[in-house]
Design a protein around this motif. Structure first.
Motif, PDB file in Angstrom:
ATOM      1  N   PRO A 670     -21.127  13.295 -36.423  1.00 18.19           N
ATOM      2  CA  PRO A 670     -21.237  11.860 -36.114  1.00 18.19           C
ATOM      3  C   PRO A 670     -21.643  11.567 -34.677  1.00 18.19           C
ATOM      4  O   PRO A 670     -22.231  10.517 -34.412  1.00 18.19           O
ATOM      5  N   LEU A 671     -21.341  12.483 -33.755  1.00 14.27           N
ATOM      6  CA  LEU A 671     -21.660  12.209 -32.356  1.00 14.27           C
ATOM      7  C   LEU A 671     -23.163  12.165 -32.097  1.00 14.27           C
ATOM      8  O   LEU A 671     -23.596  11.624 -31.081  1.00 14.27           O
ATOM      9  N   LEU A 672     -23.957  12.702 -33.017  1.00 13.71           N
ATOM     10  CA  LEU A 672     -25.411  12.595 -32.854  1.00 13.71           C
ATOM     11  C   LEU A 672     -25.874  11.145 -32.949  1.00 13.71           C
ATOM     12  O   LEU A 672     -26.941  10.796 -32.436  1.00 13.71           O
ATOM     13  N   PHE A 673     -25.066  10.298 -33.589  1.00 14.22           N
ATOM     14  CA  PHE A 673     -25.443   8.906 -33.813  1.00 14.22           C
ATOM     15  C   PHE A 673     -24.662   7.950 -32.910  1.00 14.22           C
ATOM     16  O   PHE A 673     -24.795   6.740 -33.016  1.00 14.22           O
ATOM     17  N   ASP A 674     -23.877   8.503 -32.030  1.00 15.36           N
ATOM     18  CA  ASP A 674     -23.037   7.699 -31.145  1.00 15.36           C
ATOM     19  C   ASP A 674     -23.897   7.016 -30.084  1.00 15.36           C
ATOM     20  O   ASP A 674     -24.645   7.687 -29.362  1.00 15.36           O
ATOM     21  N   PRO A 675     -23.853   5.683 -29.972  1.00 16.13           N
ATOM     22  CA  PRO A 675     -24.653   5.004 -28.943  1.00 16.13           C
ATOM     23  C   PRO A 675     -24.150   5.337 -27.543  1.00 16.13           C
ATOM     24  O   PRO A 675     -22.957   5.267 -27.274  1.00 16.13           O
ATOM     25  N   GLN A 676     -25.064   5.683 -26.663  1.00 17.28           N
ATOM     26  CA  GLN A 676     -24.712   6.072 -25.309  1.00 17.28           C
ATOM     27  C   GLN A 676     -25.057   4.955 -24.320  1.00 17.28           C
ATOM     28  O   GLN A 676     -26.107   4.327 -24.424  1.00 17.28           O
ATOM     29  N   THR A 677     -24.187   4.731 -23.381  1.00 19.68           N
ATOM     30  CA  THR A 677     -24.458   3.819 -22.275  1.00 19.68           C
ATOM     31  C   THR A 677     -24.728   4.657 -21.041  1.00 19.68           C
ATOM     32  O   THR A 677     -23.945   5.555 -20.711  1.00 19.68           O
ATOM     33  N   ALA A 678     -25.856   4.380 -20.352  1.00 20.93           N
ATOM     34  CA  ALA A 678     -26.264   5.186 -19.196  1.00 20.93           C
ATOM     35  C   ALA A 678     -26.258   6.656 -19.561  1.00 20.93           C
ATOM     36  O   ALA A 678     -25.723   7.499 -18.846  1.00 20.93           O
ATOM     37  N   GLY A 679     -26.861   6.968 -20.706  1.00 18.81           N
ATOM     38  CA  GLY A 679     -26.870   8.337 -21.211  1.00 18.81           C
ATOM     39  C   GLY A 679     -27.843   9.226 -20.470  1.00 18.81           C
ATOM     40  O   GLY A 679     -28.549   8.815 -19.551  1.00 18.81           O
ATOM     41  N   GLY A 680     -27.895  10.485 -20.902  1.00 16.35           N
ATOM     42  CA  GLY A 680     -28.710  11.480 -20.211  1.00 16.35           C
ATOM     43  C   GLY A 680     -30.193  11.358 -20.489  1.00 16.35           C
ATOM     44  O   GLY A 680     -30.626  10.706 -21.451  1.00 16.35           O
ATOM     45  N   LEU A 681     -30.982  12.003 -19.638  1.00 14.44           N
ATOM     46  CA  LEU A 681     -32.418  12.118 -19.889  1.00 14.44           C
ATOM     47  C   LEU A 681     -32.643  13.222 -20.914  1.00 14.44           C
ATOM     48  O   LEU A 681     -31.973  14.264 -20.887  1.00 14.44           O
TER      49      LEU A 681
END
Length: 720
Positions: A670-681
Motif C-alpha cells: 500500500p505504501l506505493l500508493f501513499d501520497p507524499q508531501t514534499a517527497g523525494g526526487l
C-alpha cells in the motif's frame, strides 16, 4: 475552533509534567479564541518517576516518554521543536536557538533543571542526571558498550542524595543483570548520604551495599577526566561514566534574562505567576516560591498543574486566579535497583517488593492519563441530507498536505479540454512544470502548488510548502528563479495575523533564498483554515528534464522515504508516535537543491514523488517514455513507523484513488500508493552512472536509493 477567531497567544515553554497535564486538560475543554504553542527541544519529554526503572532495565524507552506531539494534537496546539534561549518581556517574545522569536500574550515556563556541574573536565567527560532524556540516552549507549566489552563498567555518581543513590542502584542493577561486574561509586561531599532520615539512610545504605556500590563521603571533587574522578586528599575514583547528581541547577539562559529570580530560579507567587509580571507564569523545578520553599520534586509540578491550568485561562480571559499552597510533607518512593522500593514520609520508612509494585501502578497510571486520549470524532450532520453525503462522511477524514489532492484520474479528465502547447510554450499541463522558451535563448519553467496545513505551526508549514513547490522546479533540472506566495490564514485578530504572516514569510524566505531564488510577493486572504502555496519559476539553458526521456535499462533512484501520507493521517487521528511524526516533518522541510544538482547532470527523466504516490509518478515516467518497470520492494526506503501503521490499516484519504489510477502487478504494498508531501526526487539514471551518482549524493550529505529498473514496454508496473 468552531469558527471562533483566535485573538490571544498562549505559549508554553518546556514540556514538563505540569505543562503536559495542562495540555491534556486543555484538549478536553479548549478555550475559544486562544492559540496555544508549545516549545520543547524534542517531540517527547521523560517522566521522572520511571527514569530509575528505565535505567535499571524494567521499562523500555517508550514507557517513560510523554508524547508531546500527540498531546499537542489533542489540545489543538502547535509544537515547535527548539530550545528557548531568552525571553524579551517588554516585547513579549520567546527567542529560540534555531528560528525567529515567538510572540505571546500569556506564557508559562516549565523547563525543569539541569545537573550540569561547574567542575574541571565535567563538560567533556561527565553527564548531568538532568535533563533526563540526555542522561538516559548516554546511559543506554554506555551500557551497550559495557556489555560488549568495549568499555570498563566503572561508574561514578557525584552526589549522595536521594537522586544520586537511586540512579547508582539502578545502574548497578542493570550492569549486574547484563552479567557485567559493575563497579559503581557514589561520591558525597558531606559526612553521610543525604536527603533522608536516619532509618531511611540505613535501608538505602544496605541496599547499595548489596549491589556492591561503594560510597565515598567527605569527598570533594577536583576534576573529572576520561577515566576517573579526581578527589581532594583522597584516591581518585576510576570511572568511564560519570553522572552529576549533586543538587539542582537552573538553566543558564534563565539567569541571563530580567525575569525575577532567586539564584537562577524563577520567582513566582501563590498563583504561580512570575513576580510583577501578569503575563508570565513558571512552574516545576525551574521555579521557586519564596513564601513556601520546597525541595525539587516532580510531585509538586503534578499537583500544581490544575491551578496552573485555571490561572492560564484566567489570564487569557481576565478572570480570577486561584492560589496554590504546596504540601509540607510528601511521600518519597525510592527504587532500590531491582523490583523493590522504599517509602519514606514523616520520618518513617519501609521497604519491600510490594512498594515497587505500588510505585509501578502510580507511575503507569500517570502515563496512561497522558496517553489515553480520545480519538478524533467523526463529523455528524443532523437532519435531512442529499444522497451521497453519508458515504463521504463515513470515509476517512480529509487529510492535509498532498493527501488532500484530487485523484489523478479525476484531474486527467478535467485537463483534457486544455489546448496543446503552442508558440513559446514548449510543454504545458501534464508534467511537473510548464516549459517556456525564453526570448534570449534557454528555457523557463513555471509551476504552482499549495497545501492544506498538516501541522499547526505556520512557520513549519511554510517551510514544507516551499520545499514542496520548489520540487517541481528541481524535478525539471532547473534553477529556481522567483517565487510568489499565496497564503490563506484563518480568521483571527490583526495582531495574530501579523505574527503568523511574519513567521510564514521569514521561514519561506529562508528556504527560497537557500535555493538561490527570490521571494517577490504574493497574495494573502482569510479563509476557513491555513493554506500555503507558491508559484515558482526556474531557468535552464538546455531543454528541461521531463518524464518522457527515460531509456531502456535505466535505474530509478529515489532520494526520500515513502510513508509521509500514512504518518500524517495517523497523526490526525492521534495514532502516530510523535517521534516518527517529528522525524518525517524534519525531512519534509529540507530543500533538495543538492540532490537536484547531482541528478540533473545525468538523469534521462525526472519527477518528484508527491500526491499520486510512488506508483503514480513511476507510471507517469513509464507512460511518457514507453517503458515497463520492475520495482524492488525491499529497496524502497520507508519512514520510521510508516510500515507498521500501514499494516495496521492506516491510510491517507487519497490512497484508494491512487491505487485505482496506477495498478501494480506482483506483490502488494500500500505504501506505493501513499501520497507524499514534499517527497523525494525520482530520477531515471543510466545504469552505468548509478554508482557515481550514489557516491555524489552521499558526498553532498544526501540519500539515494536504487528502487527499480526500466525496460522497453507499454507502461506496466511490477513489484518484486
Amino acid at each position: 475552533m468552531n469558527g471562533v477567531p483566535d485573538t490571544r497567544d498562549l505559549v508554553l515553554v518546556g514540556g514538563g509534567h505540569a505543562h503536559a497535564l495542562v495540555l491534556r486538560a486543555w484538549g478536553m475543554d479548549r478555550l475559544a479564541g486562544a492559540r496555544v504553542t508549545v516549545i520543547n527541544p524534542g517531540p517527547t519529554a521523560p517522566y521522572t518517576g520511571m527514569l530509575p526503572g528505565h535505567v535499571a532495565g524494567h521499562y523500555g524507552r517508550d514507557a517513560l516518554e510523554i508524547d508531546l506531539v500527540r498531546l499537542c494534537r489533542h489540545a489543538g496546539a502547535r509544537l515547535i521543536l527548539d530550545k528557548a534561549v531568552t525571553i524579551d518581556r517588554a516585547r513579549r517574545e520567546v527567542h529560540l536557538a534555531g528560528r525567529g522569536p515567538v510572540a505571546y500574550d500569556v506564557a508559562s515556563i516549565d523547563v525543569g533543571i539541569t545537573a550540569e556541574m561547574e567542575l574541571a573536565g565535567f563538560d567533556a567527560h561527565g553527564i548531568g542526571a538532568k535533563p533526563l532524556d540526555v542522561y538516559a540516552a548516554r546511559w543506554r549507549q554506555f551500557l551497550e558498550r559495557a556489555v560488549a566489552g568495549e568499555v570498563a563498567p566503572d561508574v561514578a555518581v557525584i552526589g549522595g542524595g536521594v537522586a544520586g543513590c537511586e540512579l547508582a542502584m539502578a545502574m548497578a542493577f542493570a550492569l549486574r543483570g547484563a552479567s557485567v561486574a559493575a563497579r559503581v561509586t557514589v561520591i558525597e561531599a558531606g559526612p553521610q548520604i543525604s536527603g533522608m532520615g536516619a532509618a531511611a539512610r540505613r535501608k538505602i545504605s544496605a541496599a547499595m551495599a548489596a549491589l556492591g556500590i561503594k560510597v565515598r563521603v567527605d569527598a570533594r571533587v577536583v576534576e573529572v577526566t576520561a577515566d576517573r574522578v579526581v578527589l581532594e586528599d583522597q584516591p581518585p575514583v576510576i570511572a568511564g561514566f560519570c553522572v552529576g547528581a549533586a543538587g539542582a541547577f537552573p538553566h543558564g539562559w534563565i539567569a541571563q534574562t530580567d525575569v525575577p529570580q532567586r539564584n537562577g530560579f524563577i520567582e513566582v507567587g501563590p498563583d504561580l505567576g512570575v513576580t510583577g509580571d501578569p503575563a508570565l507564569f513558571a512552574v516545576g523545578d525551574c521555579a521557586v516560591m519564596p513564601h513556601a520553599p520546597r525541595p525539587k520534586a516532580g510531585v509538586f509540578a503534578v499537583r500544581a498543574a490544575p491551578v496552573l491550568h485555571h490561572n492560564l485561562r484566567a489570564a487569557l480571559t481576565g478572570g480570577r486566579r486561584k492560589t496554590w499552597q504546596p504540601q509540607k510533607h510528601y511521600l518519597k518512593l525510592i527504587s532500590l535497583g531491582g523490583k523493590s522500593a522504599m517509602a519514606e514520609n514523616f520520618g518513617v520508612s519501609v521497604k519491600g517488593a510490594w512498594l515497587w509494585r505500588w510505585k509501578d501502578r502510580i507511575d503507569r497510571k500517570f502515563m496512561d492519563r497522558l496517553a489515553d486520549l480520545p480519538a478524533m470524532a467523526a463529523p455528524v450532520v443532523a437532519g435531512e441530507v442529499a444522497q451521497g453525503v453519508g458515504e463521504i462522511l463515513a470515509a476517512k477524514p480529509l487529510c492535509g498536505g498532498c493527501g488532500a489532492k484530487v485523484g489523478r484520474g479525476v484531474l486527467s479528465g478535467a485537463l483534457q479540454g486544455i489546448a496543446p502547447a503552442t508558440g513559446d510554450v514548449v510543454t504545458g499541463a501534464g508534467d511537473d512544470a510548464a516549459v517556456l522558451r525564453q526570448p534570449g535563448g534557454g528555457f523557463q519553467v513555471i509551476s504552482t502548488d499549495h497545501l492544506r496545513a498538516v501541522v499547526q505551526d505556520p512557520a513549519q508549514m511554510a517551510r514544507i510548502a516551499a520545499v514542496h513547490a520548489l520540487g517541481d522546479i528541481w524535478a525539471m533540472g532547473a534553477q529556481p528563479q522567483v517565487v510568489l506566495a499565496q497564503i490563506v490564514v484563518p480568521q483571527m485578530s490583526a495582531a495574530l495575523q501579523e505574527r503568523s504572516l511574519v513567521e510564514i514569510t521569514r521561514e519561506a524566505n529562508a528556504v527560497v533564498t537557500a535555493a538561490g531564488a527570490q521571494l517577490v510577493g504574493g497574495h494573502t486572504t482569510m479563509g476557513a483554515e491555513l493554506t500555503i502555496g507558491f508559484t515558482v519559476t526556474g531557468t535552464r539553458a538546455e531543454m528541461p528534464l521531463t518524464v518522457a526521456g527515460a531509456q531502456d535499462g535505466d535505474v530509478l533512484i529515489l532520494t526520500r522515504p515513502l510513508g509521509s501520507g500514512v504518518i500524517l493521517a495517523a497523526d490526525m487521528a492521534g495514532q502516530a508516535d510523535g517521534r516518527d511524526v517529528a522525524a518525517a516533518l524534519a525531512v519534509m522541510g529540507q530543500p533538495q537543491h543538492r540532490e537536484a544538482a547531482v541528478l540533473a547532470k545525468v538523469a534521462h527523466a525526472m519527477t518528484d514523488v508527491t500526491g499520486f504516490g510512488l506508483a503514480g509518478h513511476v507510471q507517469a515516467i513509464c507512460a511518457a517514455s514507453g517503458m515497463d518497470v520492475v520495482l524492488w520492494r525491499d529497496a524502497v526506503p520507508v519512514y520510521a513507523g510508516a510500515r507498521a501503521l500501514s499494516e495496521a490499516g492506516v491510510s491517507s484519504s487519497l490512497m484508494p484513488s491512487n491505487r485505482a489510477d496506477a495498478p501494480v502487478l506482483g506483490a502488494d504494498d500500500p505504501l506505493l500508493f501513499d501520497p507524499q508531501t514534499a517527497g523525494g526526487l525520482l530520477a531515471a539514471v543510466p545504469k552505468t552512472q548509478v554508482k557515481a551518482v550514489l557516491a555524489a549524493l552521499k558526498a553532498q550529505g544526501c540519500e539515494g536509493h536504487q528502487i527499480g529498473q526500466l525496460s522497453r514496454g507499454s507502461g506496466v508496473l511490477t513489484l518484486r
